[in-house]
Structures are given as C-alpha cells and as structure tokens.
Design an enzyme around this catalytic site. Structure first.
Site, short mmCIF file in Angstrom:
data_model
loop_
_atom_site.label_atom_id
_atom_site.label_comp_id
_atom_site.label_asym_id
_atom_site.label_seq_id
_atom_site.Cartn_x
_atom_site.Cartn_y
_atom_site.Cartn_z
N ALA A 50 0.83 -1.25 0.04
CA ALA A 50 0.01 0.23 -0.09
C ALA A 50 0.79 1.32 -0.02
CB ALA A 50 -0.74 0.02 1.19
N ASP A 76 6.76 -8.02 6.83
CA ASP A 76 6.96 -8.77 5.54
C ASP A 76 5.50 -9.41 5.38
OD1 ASP A 76 7.64 -10.80 3.52
OD2 ASP A 76 9.08 -11.66 4.61
N ALA A 77 4.84 -8.96 4.24
CA ALA A 77 3.41 -9.55 3.78
C ALA A 77 3.44 -10.99 3.62
CB ALA A 77 2.92 -8.66 2.85
N LEU A 130 1.69 -6.36 -4.27
CA LEU A 130 3.06 -6.25 -4.18
C LEU A 130 4.04 -6.32 -5.28
CD1 LEU A 130 3.42 -9.02 -1.25
CD2 LEU A 130 3.24 -6.87 -0.87
N ALA A 131 5.15 -5.77 -4.95
CA ALA A 131 6.22 -5.95 -6.13
C ALA A 131 7.55 -5.96 -5.34
CB ALA A 131 6.50 -4.76 -7.14
N TYR A 177 8.97 -9.59 -20.98
CA TYR A 177 7.80 -9.22 -19.99
C TYR A 177 6.94 -10.35 -20.36
CZ TYR A 177 4.88 -7.40 -16.43
OH TYR A 177 4.49 -7.21 -15.15
N VAL A 214 5.51 4.91 -14.15
CA VAL A 214 6.59 4.90 -13.65
C VAL A 214 6.74 4.52 -12.20
CG1 VAL A 214 8.68 6.40 -13.34
CG2 VAL A 214 7.43 6.65 -15.28
N THR A 215 7.22 3.60 -11.71
CA THR A 215 7.45 3.26 -10.35
C THR A 215 8.50 2.58 -9.92
OG1 THR A 215 6.59 0.88 -10.51
CG2 THR A 215 4.60 2.52 -10.33
N GLY A 257 3.38 3.28 -5.63
CA GLY A 257 2.76 2.65 -6.91
C GLY A 257 1.40 2.37 -7.15
P1 NAD Z 1 5.96 -0.57 -6.35
O1 NAD Z 1 7.29 -1.00 -6.17
O2 NAD Z 1 5.62 0.74 -6.56
O3 NAD Z 1 5.06 -1.12 -5.01
C1 NAD Z 1 5.41 -2.21 -4.41
C2 NAD Z 1 4.67 -2.29 -2.96
O4 NAD Z 1 5.11 -3.88 -2.36
C3 NAD Z 1 5.30 -1.18 -2.00
O5 NAD Z 1 4.29 -0.93 -1.23
C4 NAD Z 1 6.11 -2.27 -0.94
O6 NAD Z 1 6.35 -1.85 0.20
C5 NAD Z 1 5.61 -3.58 -1.11
N1 NAD Z 1 6.45 -4.61 -0.90
C6 NAD Z 1 7.29 -5.24 -1.45
N2 NAD Z 1 7.85 -6.52 -0.79
C7 NAD Z 1 6.96 -6.41 0.29
C8 NAD Z 1 6.95 -7.33 1.47
N3 NAD Z 1 7.68 -8.47 1.48
N4 NAD Z 1 5.87 -7.24 2.42
C9 NAD Z 1 5.21 -6.06 2.23
N5 NAD Z 1 5.15 -5.23 1.35
C10 NAD Z 1 6.10 -5.37 0.42
O7 NAD Z 1 5.22 -1.54 -7.52
P2 NAD Z 1 4.09 -1.12 -8.61
O8 NAD Z 1 4.91 -0.85 -9.92
O9 NAD Z 1 3.13 -0.36 -8.20
O10 NAD Z 1 3.73 -2.78 -8.82
C11 NAD Z 1 2.55 -3.45 -7.99
C12 NAD Z 1 1.72 -4.21 -8.90
O11 NAD Z 1 1.31 -3.72 -10.08
C13 NAD Z 1 2.79 -5.33 -9.28
O12 NAD Z 1 1.84 -6.78 -9.39
C14 NAD Z 1 2.83 -5.01 -10.77
O13 NAD Z 1 3.44 -6.15 -11.55
C15 NAD Z 1 1.91 -4.30 -11.25
N6 NAD Z 1 1.83 -3.62 -12.56
C16 NAD Z 1 2.53 -2.60 -12.31
C17 NAD Z 1 2.82 -2.02 -13.49
C18 NAD Z 1 3.96 -0.75 -13.74
O14 NAD Z 1 4.09 -0.08 -14.78
N7 NAD Z 1 4.63 -0.09 -12.52
C19 NAD Z 1 2.09 -1.93 -14.67
C20 NAD Z 1 0.81 -3.07 -14.45
C21 NAD Z 1 1.13 -3.75 -13.49
#
Ligand code: NAD
Length: 396
Positions: free
Chosen positions: A52, A114-115, A142-143, A238, A278-279, A55
């Site tokens: 949460a 750690d989720a 999560l990512a 990808y 962009v994340t 991103g």
């Molecule tokens: P992000 O890196 O911005 O966010 C990741 C989140 O996961 C953060 O809140 C982080 O604290 C949390 N996290 C990571 N490891 C953790 C753990 N062990 N325990 C608890 N929390 C943990 O990533 P994002 O780009 O927003 O990606 C989120 C999802 O969206 C992913 O499934 C990604 O594949 C998907 N997605 C991303 C994009 C993109 O372009 N960024 C596009 C489509 C889908």
C-alpha cells in the site's frame, strides 16, 4: 527532530534517499484528485491493501479512501528513518496518507512488515477483527525482489529475464543517458520457478484463504491483483519472460479464488491489467524505461496520459464501484485499453526503430520520465522548496 537539506542520491534505477515533504505533497495531490472523482456511498467500504505504500497499491488506497470514504488497512515493507538516514519514500507516503485520512475522519492504520510472512497475516487479521469488522476489498499490489517462504523458510529471488532464448533490444543506460543495445541471457528453470514463487499468485491465495478462514471478509467481497501485458517490443522480457510466467500463475489463482469466494460469500477475484507507469518496480525492468519515455510522449500528445492515480481512479469508477467489471476472454479487467490502442502502439513502434542517443530527447519524453522517477522519491515535486531543510524523522 532531524532537519536536513536533501538532494537525490541516484544510482541507475535506484534512489537511496527520499524527501518527506515531497512525498507528502505527492500524496496530497493524489488524494485531492481521488476526492474530486469519487462519490459518497451509503455504506462506506472497508479495504485491505497489501503493498500500500507506493505505486499502484498506494493509489488504490488513496482512490478508495479519498474517492469513497473507505477505512483502509495498509500493509507494506519500508525502511523507517534512522538518525540522519532518510526513510524510504513508501514510509513517508504512508505517514502522509495516515495523516490525511485521520484529518478526514477515516480509520486508517498501517502494518510495516513482511507481507509474505504468517506473522504479518495474523497481525492484520487481529487488527481487522478488533477495529474494522469485515472487509469489502482486498487489493494485492506487491512487487518484491524476494520472498522468504512462510513454511520452508527458503529465500526465493525473482529475476527479470527472458525464457528460452537470449533477448536483445534497445534500452536506456540510465547513468550515462545513452540508448544502448542490451542482450539479456535467458533464465534457468530454477530462476523461472523462483520468480513464480515470488511474483505469482501463491501469496495472494494464502492471504485470501487466511482472511476467509478468520471470517473477516464481507459478503460479496472483491479481491484484485495487478498485472501487465504491454506491447510486442517488451514481450520477450515481460509477457514471455520470467515475470510473465509469474503473471500467468496469478491469473490461474484469480480463477481459483473466484470459485472459492463465490461459493463462500458470493465474492469475486479479478486480475486487472494496468498500463505501464513509472514506479520503483517498473524502473528496474530492462527496456521498460525507454518504452515508458516514448509512451509518455505519445499518450500526452493524444491527451490520454495517466499516472497511477488516474488509472486506479478510472478502474474503481468505471469497473468496480456500483459496477460489475467488463472482462476480456481471459477474465481480466483491461485498464491498459488506452495504452494498447492501435494508434498509440503504432506511434511507439515507429519511434522505437529510429530512437538513439542523439535524438532521445526529441523522440521521447525522457526528461519527463526522469522527473516522474525523481518524484517517486519526493524530489522535483512542484510546490516544494528544496533549499529549505526538511524533517527526516517522521513517524507513521
Ligand atoms: P511498487 O514497487 O511501486 O510497490 C510495491 C509495493 O509492495 C510497496 O508498497 C512495497 O512496500 C510492497 N512490498 C514489497 N515487498 C513487500 C513485502 N515483502 N511485504 C510487504 N510489502 C512489500 O510496485 P508497482 O509498480 O506499483 O507494482 C505493483 C503491482 O502492479 C505489481 O503486481 C506489478 O506487476 C503491477 N503492475 C505494475 C505496472 C507498472 O508499470 N509499474 C503495470 C502494470 C501492473
């Protein structure tokens, strides 16, 4: 109190510090946008957001709270500030979110841990039972580069590699800002399997099974996880790469959870395919920063550019709140519809052939990409005076 004047410390696709005030301004802007687009519901929602703090997960939390007055429990894994060392952006974002939500009279709490662990799942369930009641939405965003398996204790690391054959493509070398040719060797079978263990659906399934068993899900509960498909230029790395294998697994789990939640509570589980934004996670994928730089330019020219908050607000507004989503032939919600429009993808493919170091800034919005990347860490945010010292020791 620990006040410092901060400048970004960037190495490639990583920024090792972050600016608490810049992060707070970002969150405020996202919140204001969500508020302007939302609606008052008769029964305010309760939501659990896993991932949460940055991103798509952060925007999901903001869209639900700001747009629909939801009470939210956010789970994330972020570094808190330590003396002169700043916390991570996700830590400051969450502190800012908690503050705004409380000002607005919404219940908002966060668990930083750690989720993937059983311990954090139990903590979340205890908190939901004690303070929230029953949950209407579970967002799984999560990512992560690694996962400690909750039963075996084995550490699995994910990789971003092609499967089967090496993959060569253009990419931006972020330190030198040169367009270079990269070749990435294919993953081993073990790397594929580890990536699926980290980024596939196993942990999403565990979360929902624990929540269901604990009796903390409401009738008609909905859960969503996010995925990406993208254009052909990125498919080898990808869609057909290690991360794509993990996303296939996520889709299989969506079907499993759909059946389980439907049977038990008349609920639903969907994967939403979102657009590239962009994340921190997307910056780490080879080729993607170059693709994003071109995508931003093309979508801005057509007036359909979206960041995380615009995507997620549109997702809730058009597909979920008082709605049943429109699904594709594989039961997925397609929020990448604008990105994947033929005219957009044709413009990107044409540019892709021509782009090189000399014309990078003419043919793409690379500077905008760079700014959006710095914004993720609270830097170069409009309205922030970076010549002034900023508080590092913010608490959640
Ligand atoms: P992000 O890196 O911005 O966010 C990741 C989140 O996961 C953060 O809140 C982080 O604290 C949390 N996290 C990571 N490891 C953790 C753990 N062990 N325990 C608890 N929390 C943990 O990533 P994002 O780009 O927003 O990606 C989120 C999802 O969206 C992913 O499934 C990604 O594949 C998907 N997605 C991303 C994009 C993109 O372009 N960024 C596009 C489509 C889908």
């Amino acid at each position: 109190m620990s006040m410092e004047i901060l400048t970004p410390k960037i190495r490639g696709f990583i920024c090792t510090n972050s600016h608490s005030e810049g992060c707070a301004v970002n969150v405020k802007k996202q919140y204001a946008y969500a508020e302007s687009q939302g609606a008052k519901l008769d029964n305010p929602l309760k939501a659990l957001i896993i991932g949460a703090s940055t991103g798509y997960g952060l925007s999901s939390r903001i869209a639900l709270a700001g747009g629909y007055g939801a009470d939210t429990l956010g789970i994330f894994y972020e570094r808190q500030p330590d003396g002169a060392k700043t916390g991570t952006a996700g830590f400051y974002n969450s502190a800012a979110f908690n503050k705004i939500a409380k000002e607005k009279g919404l219940w908002a709490k966060s668990i930083n841990g750690d989720a993937f662990s059983n311990e954090i799942k139990s903590q979340a369930i205890e908190m939901i039972k004690a303070e929230m009641g029953k949950i209407d939405y579970v967002i799984y965003s999560l990512a992560s580069p690694r996962r400690i398996h909750p039963t075996t204790g084995v550490i699995h690391s994910s990789v971003l590699k092609p499967v089967g054959e090496p993959y060569s493509s253009k990419s931006i070398e972020l330190n030198s800002e040169k367009v270079i040719d990269v070749t990435i060797q294919p993953a081993t079978e073990e790397e594929v399997s580890n990536t699926v263990t980290v980024m596939g659906g196993d942990d999403w399934k565990l979360w929902l099974e624990c929540l269901l068993e604990a009796g903390v899900l409401n009738d008609g509960v909905r859960t969503l996880a996010y995925s990406y498909i993208g254009p052909e230029v990125t498919w080898p790395i990808y869609r057909y790469g290690t991360i794509g294998k993990a996303k296939e697994d996520l889709e299989d789990v969506a079907q499993y959870l759909e059946n389980k939640l439907m049977q038990n509570l008349g609920g639903h589980a969907w994967v939403s395919v979102n657009k590239a934004v962009v994340t921190q996670a997307s910056a780490a994928i080879p080729v993607v920063p170059l693709y994003l730089s071109i995508l931003i330019k093309v979508m801005k020219e057509k007036n359909i550019h979206e960041g995380c908050i615009e995507q997620i607000v549109r997702l809730f507004k058009t597909q979920l709140i008082n709605n049943k989503p429109q699904l594709d032939e594989s039961r997925r919600i397609r929020m990448d519809d604008w990105e994947m429009r033929e005219e957009i993808q044709k413009a990107i493919a044409d540019t892709w052939i021509q782009i090189n170091t000399d014309n990078l800034r003419d043919l793409s919005a690379y500077d905008e990409y760079k700014k959006e990347f710095r914004n993720l860490f609270g830097f170069e945010v409009e309205g922030v005076d970076y010549s002034q010292p900023v508080e590092i020791n913010v608490s959640l």
